[in-house]
Design a protein around this motif. Sequence first.
Motif, PDB file in Angstrom:
ATOM      1  N   ALA A 207       0.852  -1.189   0.000  1.00 58.90           N
ATOM      2  CA  ALA A 207       0.000   0.000   0.000  1.00 58.90           C
ATOM      3  C   ALA A 207       0.892   1.244   0.000  1.00 58.90           C
ATOM      4  O   ALA A 207       1.963   1.251  -0.609  1.00 58.90           O
ATOM      5  N   LEU A 208       0.477   2.281   0.706  1.00 57.60           N
ATOM      6  CA  LEU A 208       1.203   3.547   0.659  1.00 57.60           C
ATOM      7  C   LEU A 208       2.556   3.453   1.348  1.00 57.60           C
ATOM      8  O   LEU A 208       3.533   4.072   0.891  1.00 57.60           O
ATOM      9  N   GLU A 209       2.632   2.707   2.455  1.00 56.96           N
ATOM     10  CA  GLU A 209       3.897   2.460   3.158  1.00 56.96           C
ATOM     11  C   GLU A 209       4.642   3.752   3.505  1.00 56.96           C
ATOM     12  O   GLU A 209       5.835   3.899   3.219  1.00 56.96           O
ATOM     13  N   TYR A 276      -7.880   2.749  -3.585  1.00 61.80           N
ATOM     14  CA  TYR A 276      -8.287   1.685  -2.678  1.00 61.80           C
ATOM     15  C   TYR A 276      -9.008   2.223  -1.440  1.00 61.80           C
ATOM     16  O   TYR A 276      -8.725   3.304  -0.944  1.00 61.80           O
ATOM     17  N   THR A 277     -10.004   1.426  -1.011  1.00 61.79           N
ATOM     18  CA  THR A 277     -10.708   1.683   0.235  1.00 61.79           C
ATOM     19  C   THR A 277     -10.172   0.710   1.282  1.00 61.79           C
ATOM     20  O   THR A 277      -9.249  -0.065   1.018  1.00 61.79           O
ATOM     21  N   ALA A 278     -10.743   0.723   2.466  1.00 61.78           N
ATOM     22  CA  ALA A 278     -10.264  -0.150   3.533  1.00 61.78           C
ATOM     23  C   ALA A 278     -10.400  -1.617   3.129  1.00 61.78           C
ATOM     24  O   ALA A 278     -11.327  -2.009   2.419  1.00 61.78           O
ATOM     25  N   GLY A 279      -9.467  -2.425   3.597  1.00 61.58           N
ATOM     26  CA  GLY A 279      -9.486  -3.842   3.265  1.00 61.58           C
ATOM     27  C   GLY A 279      -8.414  -4.588   4.032  1.00 61.58           C
ATOM     28  O   GLY A 279      -7.805  -4.052   4.968  1.00 61.58           O
ATOM     29  N   PRO A 287      -6.241   0.824   6.180  1.00 62.24           N
ATOM     30  CA  PRO A 287      -7.239   1.876   6.057  1.00 62.24           C
ATOM     31  C   PRO A 287      -7.436   2.255   4.598  1.00 62.24           C
ATOM     32  O   PRO A 287      -6.635   1.896   3.729  1.00 62.24           O
ATOM     33  N   ALA A 288      -8.501   2.972   4.327  1.00 62.34           N
ATOM     34  CA  ALA A 288      -8.690   3.517   2.986  1.00 62.34           C
ATOM     35  C   ALA A 288      -7.554   4.485   2.673  1.00 62.34           C
ATOM     36  O   ALA A 288      -6.975   5.104   3.578  1.00 62.34           O
ATOM     37  N   TYR A 289      -7.237   4.610   1.392  1.00 63.02           N
ATOM     38  CA  TYR A 289      -6.139   5.508   1.012  1.00 63.02           C
ATOM     39  C   TYR A 289      -6.359   6.916   1.556  1.00 63.02           C
ATOM     40  O   TYR A 289      -5.421   7.556   2.052  1.00 63.02           O
ATOM     41  N   VAL A 290      -7.590   7.406   1.492  1.00 64.76           N
ATOM     42  CA  VAL A 290      -7.851   8.780   1.928  1.00 64.76           C
ATOM     43  C   VAL A 290      -7.648   8.948   3.426  1.00 64.76           C
ATOM     44  O   VAL A 290      -7.527  10.074   3.919  1.00 64.76           O
ATOM     45  N   ASP A 291      -7.600   7.832   4.176  1.00 65.65           N
ATOM     46  CA  ASP A 291      -7.387   7.897   5.616  1.00 65.65           C
ATOM     47  C   ASP A 291      -5.937   7.631   6.006  1.00 65.65           C
ATOM     48  O   ASP A 291      -5.610   7.615   7.201  1.00 65.65           O
ATOM     49  N   GLU A 292      -5.077   7.388   5.020  1.00 66.15           N
ATOM     50  CA  GLU A 292      -3.659   7.170   5.311  1.00 66.15           C
ATOM     51  C   GLU A 292      -3.039   8.485   5.794  1.00 66.15           C
ATOM     52  O   GLU A 292      -3.403   9.575   5.324  1.00 66.15           O
ATOM     53  N   ALA A 447      -8.925  -2.670  -0.627  1.00 65.48           N
ATOM     54  CA  ALA A 447      -7.551  -3.144  -0.491  1.00 65.48           C
ATOM     55  C   ALA A 447      -7.563  -4.668  -0.341  1.00 65.48           C
ATOM     56  O   ALA A 447      -8.365  -5.229   0.408  1.00 65.48           O
ATOM     57  N   GLY A 448      -6.695  -5.336  -1.096  1.00 69.53           N
ATOM     58  CA  GLY A 448      -6.659  -6.790  -1.071  1.00 69.53           C
ATOM     59  C   GLY A 448      -7.517  -7.443  -2.132  1.00 69.53           C
ATOM     60  O   GLY A 448      -7.541  -8.674  -2.251  1.00 69.53           O
TER      61      GLY A 448
END
Length: 474
Positions: A207-209, A276-279, A287-292, A447-448
């Motif tokens: 993911a974003l990492e 991506y959303t949460a997954g 978390p969802a990308y927007v919540d990273e 995600a996933g």
Amino acid sequence: MADAIGTLLIFGASGDLTNRLLLPALGQLLSSSEGPHTLTVVGSGTEQWDDDTWRERVRAAFASVDATGPRVDAVLAGTRYAAADVTDADDLRRLLALCDGPPAIYFALPPAVTARSCAALRDLDLPEGTSLVLEKPFGTDERSAHALNDLLTAVVPESRIHRVDHFLAKTTVLNILGLRFANRIFEPLWSADHIERVDIVFDEPLALEDRARYYDGAGALVDMIQSHLLQVMAVVAMDPPLSIDARDLRDRKEEVMRSTRIWGGDPVKASRRARYTAGTIDGRDLPAYVDEPGVDPARDTETLAEITLEIDSWRWPGVPFRLRSGKALADKRKEIIISFKPVPRRIPGLYGTAVPAQLVISLGPEKISLDINVNGPDEPFELDREHLVAEFNAGRLPAYGEVLDAVFRGDPTLSVRGDTAEECWRIVDPVLAAWKAGDVPIDEYAAGSTGPDTWNDPSVGVPVTTTAPATPGS
């Protein structure tokens, strides 16, 4: 072989790129028989480190790859560090004074800082043989890439500019040249006469990492497709070069880039994006990308991008090249898929499903597979599918080791030439403009997962040629 570079001067020496990629690759290169015989390493960053702190960082990076030998020991003994503002002319003079022999200045920095540093270097009297090594992206659009090239060539000649795209140094990408041009069974079929479509896919579970500072301003299209995947496409699609020398190889790649444009000239129909959303991936909740942390949701940054291109040449008329890359996906897919056209006629009496042959070049793990139709084991007239696999030989060095080796030898073969960097932006600029205008909606996927549900049909968003499948007796 004489060493072309005496000092590796790293700007951004305290950053993640230096610690995670550059220093380990340098250690492996120094341990090999191909490494430079003499080399000074000077690090510079904003942290107020002393030489001992820096030396321990270098030592740890070398130890992480078991780098040993007299060259490793010599570099460790002589490496130095200086805190500096690399956009300040006086600080740059101080850093250059620490160099022994011609320096290769490696900009392990954000692109905007790199540009300001180069502007300051332009007004200095640089040592003869100075090289500049830059990480992508090279500019933010075609116009800015052109301006950056003008700036760089005002500092050093083009032959001394290394625009790093480490994908070009991946062993598998280099092996494409051997696969295509050393095997008569492939190259005569490598055209629109026999190939239906080409897909270049780089999907990863990562993911974003903690990369929001860079990634949220770039997105999947700029981070992967505009640079890495276009370079891979150029190697896949180019005509045979006269030689593997830098000029011949880069000329062929540039021909491909100049001929490439968005499929049908319509960036809305030939592109799609998603986020991506949460997954869950490998048992880890994301978390969802927007919540990273560090992400600005208003940017509408995509984490999955796909564009379809056409190459306007005699070799490739009507063949769609689909380039796709995404993060936080279920599977790691790093591959080039060459889908051949169906046979024009199946011989009456053969039955079963005859799917057209497909060649898959995997970019990790490095292998090649060929799916073909053969007669089945039980019923000789029934067609069956056979999967042939061959492993590529491992490279002697990791990608960044190959990059550094080329820099030290003054060989630009594995770097991106200035005009090609501009063409890459020309190709994707219409897509970026359409996305910025909101003309292409941003889809979502958990995600996933394998991506948005509406993307699972490969015919959606990807042009398909109209060749009819072979039918018995046709």
